[in-house]
Design a protein around this motif. Structure first.
Motif, short mmCIF file in Angstrom:
data_model
loop_
_atom_site.label_atom_id
_atom_site.label_comp_id
_atom_site.label_asym_id
_atom_site.label_seq_id
_atom_site.Cartn_x
_atom_site.Cartn_y
_atom_site.Cartn_z
N LEU A 1 0.85 -1.20 0.00
CA LEU A 1 0.00 0.00 0.00
C LEU A 1 0.88 1.25 0.00
O LEU A 1 1.41 1.64 1.06
N PRO A 2 1.12 1.85 -1.17
CA PRO A 2 1.93 3.08 -1.20
C PRO A 2 1.12 4.23 -0.62
O PRO A 2 0.02 4.51 -1.10
N VAL A 3 1.64 4.85 0.42
CA VAL A 3 0.90 5.96 1.06
C VAL A 3 1.82 7.17 1.27
O VAL A 3 1.64 7.92 2.22
N ARG B 1 10.16 3.18 4.04
CA ARG B 1 10.06 4.62 3.74
C ARG B 1 10.41 4.86 2.28
O ARG B 1 11.36 4.28 1.77
N GLN B 2 9.66 5.73 1.66
CA GLN B 2 10.08 6.25 0.35
C GLN B 2 10.75 7.59 0.65
O GLN B 2 10.09 8.51 1.14
N PRO B 3 12.05 7.70 0.39
CA PRO B 3 12.77 8.90 0.84
C PRO B 3 12.29 10.19 0.17
O PRO B 3 12.33 11.25 0.78
N GLY C 1 -0.98 14.08 -1.22
CA GLY C 1 -2.42 14.34 -1.06
C GLY C 1 -2.78 15.79 -1.32
O GLY C 1 -3.56 16.40 -0.58
N THR C 2 -2.23 16.34 -2.40
CA THR C 2 -2.40 17.79 -2.65
C THR C 2 -3.86 18.18 -2.88
O THR C 2 -4.26 19.28 -2.56
N ARG C 3 -4.66 17.22 -3.41
CA ARG C 3 -6.05 17.57 -3.69
C ARG C 3 -6.87 17.81 -2.43
O ARG C 3 -7.97 18.32 -2.48
P1 UTP Z 1 -1.83 9.97 -6.23
O1 UTP Z 1 -1.57 10.20 -7.64
O2 UTP Z 1 -3.27 9.81 -5.81
O3 UTP Z 1 -1.15 11.12 -5.40
O4 UTP Z 1 -0.99 8.69 -5.81
P2 UTP Z 1 -1.42 11.61 -3.92
O5 UTP Z 1 -0.22 12.33 -3.46
O6 UTP Z 1 -1.86 10.47 -3.05
O7 UTP Z 1 -2.69 12.59 -4.04
P3 UTP Z 1 -2.87 13.97 -4.84
O8 UTP Z 1 -3.16 13.58 -6.27
O9 UTP Z 1 -1.62 14.77 -4.68
O10 UTP Z 1 -4.05 14.61 -4.15
C1 UTP Z 1 -1.43 7.37 -5.99
C2 UTP Z 1 -0.92 6.51 -4.84
O11 UTP Z 1 0.49 6.44 -4.87
C3 UTP Z 1 1.06 6.93 -3.65
C4 UTP Z 1 -0.02 7.81 -3.03
O12 UTP Z 1 0.15 7.87 -1.64
C5 UTP Z 1 -1.29 7.08 -3.48
O13 UTP Z 1 -1.63 5.99 -2.64
N1 UTP Z 1 2.31 7.63 -3.98
C6 UTP Z 1 2.33 8.55 -4.98
C7 UTP Z 1 3.45 7.33 -3.26
O14 UTP Z 1 3.44 6.50 -2.32
N2 UTP Z 1 4.62 7.97 -3.58
C8 UTP Z 1 4.67 8.88 -4.58
O15 UTP Z 1 5.77 9.41 -4.84
C9 UTP Z 1 3.51 9.18 -5.30
#
Ligand code: UTP
Length: 288
Positions: free
Chosen positions: A9-11, A103-105, A15-17
């Motif tokens: 689960l990449p998190v 961690r993703q640095p 989350g800019t939106r």
């Molecule tokens: P999103 O494109 O939805 O980006 O990433 P975001 O940052 O979550 O949200 P907005 O668009 O800026 O509002 C898709 C998935 O990839 C992860 C995000 O956490 C999300 O689960 N992701 C994205 C990473 O883990 N690392 C990144 O560098 C980019």
């Protein structure tokens, strides 16, 4: 064939939106009624047979680790106050699966985040990947639906959903060849096409089964800014004539990374929530 037991689960995204709500807290922890979005996703994975969850986190995401850890002080307080229902709800969370964190640095893309977890996956093991946004509410968990396809074809599988034609320009659209009910082989990906250029109204949503080959293609997909996107790895697979399947998942999709989708999910989950459903229904009826 190894059974799919792990999910990444990449998190680590910003989350800019959802700014400013996500300035100091992870977007994945925003609650739909009384449960954070990320817990819906973990529960979906666990209900699909996943036993190990690998979170790829980044700066400011500690709340996710705390959420899936035991909370000794909170549990003791709930015992003292005889709040057993809440105690069960809280205790259940840390026992859902085995949790690991990498961690993703730097936020160098969703594909880069997935690669950060590669060392926790066996070289011949396929895994589920869930991005943080899409909740699909249906009878069979969406990831289970993808696993069923994977077990038949042993190639990568992508969750697909339909959107109205006028909305395709906001999404990654696929060019599908139908091979069975709800099942397609994907010929092409078109990122945010104009309505008239879209090959279909089927979009890729953030749930996948990826094979070791996809990890290899991710490593080759780095761009000149050092970023890696999962969609580009799939494009490379297709260029190499390797099959990618798309499955139009059954269930209602809520895009919780989008403000309107988030509010819609809140209303729909609220209408199912035993504590508030009747009052919420009444309230919605009272709106003009
Ligand atoms: P999103 O494109 O939805 O980006 O990433 P975001 O940052 O979550 O949200 P907005 O668009 O800026 O509002 C898709 C998935 O990839 C992860 C995000 O956490 C999300 O689960 N992701 C994205 C990473 O883990 N690392 C990144 O560098 C980019």
């Amino acid at each position: 064939m190894k059974k799919i037991k792990k999910a990444i689960l990449p998190v680590a995204g910003f989350g800019t939106r959802f700014l400013p709500a996500t300035k100091a807290q992870p977007k994945e922890m925003l609650p739909i009624v009384d449960k954070p979005v990320i817990q819906y996703l973990v529960e979906e994975a666990v209900a699909s047979g996943i036993e190990e969850i690998i979170f790829v986190t980044g700066r400011g995401k500690r709340a996710i680790e705390d959420h899936f850890d035991t909370s000794y002080e909170l549990e003791r307080t709930l015992v003292e106050k005889d709040k057993h229902d809440l105690l069960d709800a809280v205790r259940k969370i840390s026992g859902l699966a085995r949790f690991s964190y990498v961690r993703q640095p730097e936020p160098l893309g969703d594909g880069h985040a997935i690669l950060c977890a590669r060392h926790l996956v066996h070289p011949d093991e396929s895994v589920a990947v869930l991005f943080g946004d899409d909740i699909i509410d249906g009878k069979t968990p969406a990831i289970k639906q993808l696993i069923d396809v994977y077990e038949k074809y042993t190639d990568p599988v992508i969750a697909l959903c339909t959107v109205p034609e006028e909305e395709v320009h906001r999404f990654g659209v696929v060019d599908p060849v139908k091979i069975d009910e709800r099942l397609f082989e994907i010929r092409k990906f078109v990122e945010k096409p104009k309505t008239e250029d879209a090959p279909s109204n089927l979009i890729a949503v953030g749930k996948y089964i990826i094979t070791p080959e996809v990890f290899d293609k991710l490593e080759e997909s780095i761009n000149d800014k050092g970023e890696i996107r999962l969609a580009n790895a799939f494009v490379r697979m297709i260029e190499c004539d390797r099959p990618i399947y798309g499955y139009q998942v059954e269930g209602t999709r809520y895009d919780c990374g989008d403000k309107l989708g988030f509010v819609q999910a809140t209303i729909q989950m609220g209408l199912k929530h035993p504590e508030i459903k009747d009052r919420l229904k009444q309230y919605l009826k009272s709106l003009k």
